[in-house]
Structures are given as structure tokens and as C-alpha cells.
Design an enzyme around this catalytic site. Sequence first.
Site, PDB file in Angstrom:
ATOM      1  N   LYS A  52       0.823  -1.209   0.000  1.00 34.96           N
ATOM      2  CA  LYS A  52       0.000   0.000   0.000  1.00 34.96           C
ATOM      3  C   LYS A  52       0.857   1.259   0.000  1.00 34.96           C
ATOM      4  CE  LYS A  52       0.006   0.606   4.801  1.00 34.96           C
ATOM      5  NZ  LYS A  52      -0.551   1.051   6.020  1.00 34.96           N
ATOM      6  N   THR A  53       1.980   1.240   0.674  1.00 41.76           N
ATOM      7  CA  THR A  53       2.803   2.445   0.697  1.00 41.76           C
ATOM      8  C   THR A  53       3.290   2.762  -0.692  1.00 41.76           C
ATOM      9  OG1 THR A  53       3.524   1.783   2.885  1.00 41.76           O
ATOM     10  CG2 THR A  53       4.714   3.576   1.853  1.00 41.76           C
ATOM     11  N   ASP A 240      -3.720   7.511   5.223  1.00 37.87           N
ATOM     12  CA  ASP A 240      -3.236   6.152   5.453  1.00 37.87           C
ATOM     13  C   ASP A 240      -3.781   5.638   6.790  1.00 37.87           C
ATOM     14  OD1 ASP A 240      -1.899   3.847   5.051  1.00 37.87           O
ATOM     15  OD2 ASP A 240       0.105   4.650   5.415  1.00 37.87           O
ATOM     16  N   GLU A 241      -3.785   4.347   6.987  1.00 37.81           N
ATOM     17  CA  GLU A 241      -4.251   3.735   8.239  1.00 37.81           C
ATOM     18  C   GLU A 241      -5.641   4.263   8.611  1.00 37.81           C
ATOM     19  OE1 GLU A 241      -2.511   1.371   9.236  1.00 37.81           O
ATOM     20  OE2 GLU A 241      -0.373   1.774   9.082  1.00 37.81           O
ATOM     21  N   GLN A 302      -6.561  -4.688  10.713  1.00 33.34           N
ATOM     22  CA  GLN A 302      -5.446  -4.141  11.475  1.00 33.34           C
ATOM     23  C   GLN A 302      -5.870  -2.969  12.346  1.00 33.34           C
ATOM     24  OE1 GLN A 302      -1.540  -3.951   9.405  1.00 33.34           O
ATOM     25  NE2 GLN A 302      -2.688  -4.641   7.616  1.00 33.34           N
ATOM     26  N   ARG A 660       4.028  -8.966  10.473  1.00 35.70           N
ATOM     27  CA  ARG A 660       5.215  -8.120  10.316  1.00 35.70           C
ATOM     28  C   ARG A 660       6.392  -8.925   9.770  1.00 35.70           C
ATOM     29  NH1 ARG A 660       2.923  -4.246   9.335  1.00 35.70           N
ATOM     30  NH2 ARG A 660       1.189  -5.675   9.355  1.00 35.70           N
TER      31      ARG A 660
END
Length: 823
Positions: A52-53, A240-241, A302, A660
Site C-alpha cells: 500500500k505504501t 493512510d491507516e 489491522q 510483520r
Amino acid sequence: MTDAPLIVPASASSASSDGQDELLAGLNPQQLEAVTYRGSALLIVAGAGSGKTSVLTRRIALLLREREAWPSQILAITFTNKAAGEMRERVAGLVGDVARGMWISTFHSACVRILRREAEQFGFTKSFTIYDSGDSRALIKRLVKEHEADAYGFTPGAVQSRISKLKNELTDAEGYARQANMSDPAERKFVDIFGDYQRALQKANAFDFDDLIAQTVFLFRAFPKVADTYRRRFRHVLVDEYQDTNHAQYSLIHELTRPPSTDSAPEPYASNGMMIFEPAPEAEPDAPMTGASLTVVGDSDQSIYAFRGADIRNISEFERDFPGARVVLLEQNYRSTQNILSAANAVIGNNFDRKAKNLWSDRGAGDRIVGFTGYSQHDEAQFVADEVESLRRSGIPYSEMAVFYRTNSQSRALEEIFIRSAVPYKIMGGTKFYERAEIKDALAYLVAVANPADEMAVRRILNKPRRGIGDVTETSIARFAVDAGISFRDALRSPGALGVGPKIQAAIARLDAVLDEASAILLPPSGEVPPATSVAEGLTVLLNKSGYFETLRASRDPQDEARLENLDEFIAVARDFARNNPDGSIVDFLTEVALVSDADDLDDESGTVSLMTMHTAKGLEYDAVFVTGVEEDLIPHRISAGEPGGPQEERRLFYVGLTRARKRLHLSLAMTRAQFGEVTVAMPSRFLQEIPAELIDWRQSPGDVNSRGRQSAAVNGRPGFQKYGGQGASTGRDRFGVQALPKRDSLKPLSTAMDRFPNKVTGKVRDNGDLELTAGDRIRHDDFGEGRIEAVTGEGAKRIAHVRFDTAGQKKLLIKIAPISKL
DNA sequence: GTTTTGTCCCTTTTT
DNA sequence: GGGACAAAAC
């Protein structure tokens, strides 16, 4: 497993240029759509590790390169300052210097920027202070005391979290008072405290964390013209997030992406005369302006900040909130091996209220997950330390390894063992640098100069270092200030009028003079702008002339030595700030410091293992990950059991931890765990059972302890360590692909047979002074038995012995504290 | 006013 | 098993 759809969406933008090809290269169809879709609203549902980044940065880069937007028209919101910095860098890497005028920042930083510009509109000054949770707790504590509210069962903490929750829901003190049940005396108390708290903040020219967002929303609502300025400026808003936004943040986004009111003329200047946007490239003067286009990226799996007011509905109801929104799903994971993903998918699949989503990877199965059960938390930590060393020898750098835990307090045992085993590590968070008393003192000195209205800051430094100004004197100063109608700070200017003894008068006069001296450096009366280096200079003056440094130097408390070092580091931070921000003022410096977070400290400092909570781990990735303390009451945490949605949020948190890892994942737990002195028996976490058994390679399973466990009997020592840390690892041909033990029985309670657990590593240390050791020496270790020194490295207190133990394998030991003796 | 001793919590997670 | 805070001793 999902098949990748083969349809390539039609690119919405014009014929592709070379630049575009480069920006779109290597994207999968979904990513491509996420980058190129143009419309009013776009939700990118981005599973863990789905790139996504990269999508976000390319989307921005494409907007810039195709001239669809000026940099100044882009507002990108990230979760941490570090993420913001990285995104800025990556965009700059794609399109070069153009990236400059963009706003890429956290919600809090962006709001501070807006508030500083507009502060005068509603009774604040540009140099307002930002209260962190500690500051606001201190203030609330005082108010609770003043109101004698503890009689109603109010604790400062409870009041603080309640106020915070209300602010996150955009309820202010007056609004709450209006609908409160005033016949309830406790409720009345709370209303009073909330009101007083808000008045105190206003008087101190300060905002707390939640205010930064909420007040910006209020500002936009109360001053539509101000809001319009920003609505005209930002044509592309990216968040984001998004799953971790709360209601206030959601409202802020909503306000920003509304069409500007048509009747107000475009105003390229903020009220203070600062130019805040460049004229649009193709101005269409008559057409009514639409709202900014909004792109949000998130993953409801998340979402781990509900406790802080994050509302998962912001993402699940995005399509309702922004009609016509496009939704793009990114399900291919580019980070982890399939084994790791399968485990993560299995776990998260147990959350019932989620939209099904299946991450898949084409990186191959990879190694199995390694499981380990220690007797105690020390034992568990020793496993981690040994495994870290073994991975290090197999070529993974320390900087590519991370250890996660649920609560900060769990870091202690890990730290102890890591120090003992000479494993370089760095703790993210914990007692944070900026929360240390000496740093807060230094900050208070700076605030006392930058924002003298902040009475809390002035009071804090009043008697630091001790200069004989106690409670009594403090009260007389406060009374004098009120009587004379001046600020607390200004009351210090007339020590003679306070009715205190001459010694104390002199002390106050000295403090006053020091503050003035620093003020002359930091805020010259001439009005000229001082260089950024003045911050470090002023700080040095404050700490030297106040006697703060001197007192610490004179002290023989060993902790004060560490405090001096911390302050030196803080001054270094100020110098660094000057280097990076040549035009930075003291207010800018204080802002930056107030808004740094745990995750921001993550330097790409190679060569240290990172230790952090699973919360801090969000958004990060490592080759090798250790998730520790996988026990009931820890993850899921005991307290979460009683909260609605608690266990599910814990599961998401665990999921975040698992995902992660790129290549190696380790899950560990302890059978017993000492919590505040008392040893309690731990149970394996329910989440462990949710992972298919064949994915885990138990080096020492919870079942081993209870059942016959051939491995336990195998060596009369420490089977777990021997088995993996010994021969296998040390030969170097190590692990990749090697199949290990047959799978173990499923999980059982750990309650019995503790004594059958032979392997007990303790937290023991010993001062060996300057024990001399050289290669070839034989030693005995309290926990590991006998071994032979293979090498000694390092100097002085940091001398490290590299030992090969007869039964416990290869280890590093910090000689000074290891419980060893020479044979 | 300052230092020392003693008691009471405590532990979720953080911008 | 420690840190924050309050009472007691200096």
C-alpha cells in the site's frame, strides 16, 4: 486462496508518457487501479504487506507528474511522523524536487500547522504549547483535588480518559454540560472539572493532543471562510491507516473534502497574510469548485486503536459516507512467506464480523513457524536471545530482527537477558525519552520562555533545581499574581512584593533573570528572527545558569549521571533541529518534540534488534520476528475480556504482530510469569490453537512439559537450547528448509509438572569485576554449566566472552555480569 | 524545606 | 518488585 483477476482496468488518465510507465511498472492489476483511478472518493482495502505504501506514493507521484495537481494541493496523512518522512522521501525519489510543497504529515502535525496559522481567530497565540498526556494528567490531577472529586470516585486517570473520549467524539465542555444530567452530583462535578480544565488550557495558551484535532474541526465549523481556504487549497486528500481514525479525525477529513461554499471568494491568503496556496493551474473561475478528491487506505483487520476512539465503521461504512466511492482490494502479499500468511489468515478468520479476505503470497511456503515454551519469562527471553544469535550467524543482520510483546513491562526480562547475552538491542517506547523527568524539566524551561502564559511549565521549574522555593512560596506567588492581575510568570518579577524571606527573594530574582536572559536569545525584543541555533544556545543558558547542570554534576546518585547524558542528548537534538530547519524557531522545535512518537525513534540504525509493543509494530516489517508472551491474559490481555469487541481487537493485534514477519516467525510463551513480585501460572493463548498445528515447529511445546516428551528426557540439562542452539545452528548450515521435530500434541494447560521442566534460566547476574578470561579457558555458568571460551571481544565493562557450552550450545556473555567462574 | 521511609497501587495498548 | 506519593524524620 484467491486467484489474481486478470482484468486490467482501463486507465482513467490520458495517454501514458514515459514517466507514467515507470510509475506503473510492476504493479498488479488491483494496484494499478488504485494508482490510476480518478474520482471523488477511493477506498483502498490493503491487506498486510500488500504494497500500500508503494501504491500511495505512486499515486501521489502520478498526480504530480501528470500535472494533475500542484504539490501544494496535496495533503497526505500518515500515522506517524516517521511514515510521513518516508513517504515524502519516496515521492521525492519518484518525481524529484517538486515534492516539496506537499503537506505530508500526521493528523496532529497538520492540525498544529493549521492552528498556529489561525490561532488568533479564537483567543490563542501562535506560540501555544502542546500538552502531552502527562501534562494534561498533571493538570487534571490538580483540578480533581481542588474539586475534591475523589469523594465521588473520580481518579485523575478516569477523568482524563473520559474527557479524551468526549473530545474524540467532538463533544466540548459546554456541549457536554448542556446535555448532562445535572441532578447527579457526580455528573455535576465532572462537568465542572471538564469546564475548568478547558479554561485552564485556554488560559495557559495550550492545547492537549485531542484538542489539536477537535479544535481544528470546531475552527472550520465556526469560520467557514477559514475552512474554505483549506478546501480550495487541498484538492487531493490521502489518508493512510484509515481504520484507526476516530470520529474527530473522520470529521476533519469530511470538512476538508467538502466543496468550498460558493459565495465566498477565493482567498489565497490566510487571515494572517501568509500565502497558503498557489493559484490552481487551470483555474475555472465560474464553475463551482468540487470537494477535494479523497483517497483512504486501510485494513479493518489491522484496526487496533479502538481504545483510543478509533472507529472501525469509518472504513466499513466508507461507501455510505462518500457516495460513488470506488473500492479496490489488494490481497496479494509481497512481504511474508505462505506459512506465515496461512497462520495469520487462520487466526484472523476467527473474527466473525469481518469481511472475508484472503491474503496470499507467491513467495513459497518458507520455513515453519518456530514455537517455544519457556519455564519463566527469563527462559523465554534466553530462547529469543539464542535464536537471535543463531539467525545473526546465518546472515540476518540484527536490524532485520524484532521482538514484540503486548505490554511494555514485558520488555524488562528481555532486556536483562539481552544485556547478559551481549545482544545489541533498542527499545522503542517504554519510558520514552521525552517523558523522562529531566527532559520534561528542560522542556518546561523552554516553554516558560516561549509561552510564559503556560503556568504549569513555570511552576514545574520553580524549584528545579532546589532553590528553596517550596509549596508555601509557590502559593504566595500564585496569590500575588491573582491579586495583581498579572500572570504567574510576571509575578516572579517582583519578588519583594511576595512577603517572603530575603534568601527566597534572591532565588526568585535569579530565576527571573535566567528566564529573561534566555528570552533575549530565543525571542529577541528587537523582533528580528533569531537563527535556529538559538534554541540549543538558549537551552544551554537555561540549564547552566539555573544551576540545573551543576546540581546534577555535584550529585553522587548514579542515576543523575544518566540524566546528564540524557540532557546532553537533548541539546544534541536541538542542534540537529537547527541543522535540519535553518529557519526553525523555538516554537517549531517544541512542536516537533511534542509530536514525536515511539515509532518515530526507529532510526535505520543497523546493528540493533528492535524491541517494541505490538502496537508500535504496526506498519513495520522485519525478516525475523519474535512474538513473545503468547499467553492468555496477556494476548488477549486480561482487561480486554470485559470490553465489548475487546477479544477481537486483541486478535487483530496478534494478527498485526504475525504479519510483520517476512521470513522467520517465532512464537514464544512462558509457563510462569512473575507479575509484580508474584509468580503466576500462565496458559497458552487461545490464538495459538487457532494456528494449524502443522505450521508450527515446536522446539519445546507446552505439551512437552506435561506428556512424556522424549526431548525433555534426552539431555539432562536444557533440551530446548541444546536442540536448536547447539550443534544445528553452530554448524552454519542451519535452518533454511531443514525439517525438524515431528509435531507435538495440541496445546494443554500448563498447570502441572513444572518441576519436570528442567530448563530454568534465571535473571541472575553477578559482578565479576575484571575477571580475566582468554580463549581456551574453561568456565562454569550457573545456568548453562561448563563451557570453553572461544574468544573474547570488546573492552572494559563491555568485554564479551564467546563461549561454547558443553550442553547448552554457543553463547555470548557479557563478562562483567555473567554468573560465571573460571575453572 | 528537604530527605528518608513507608504504603499503595499497579500494567494494556498511544498520537 | 518498582514507581509515585504521602507521612515522618532531619
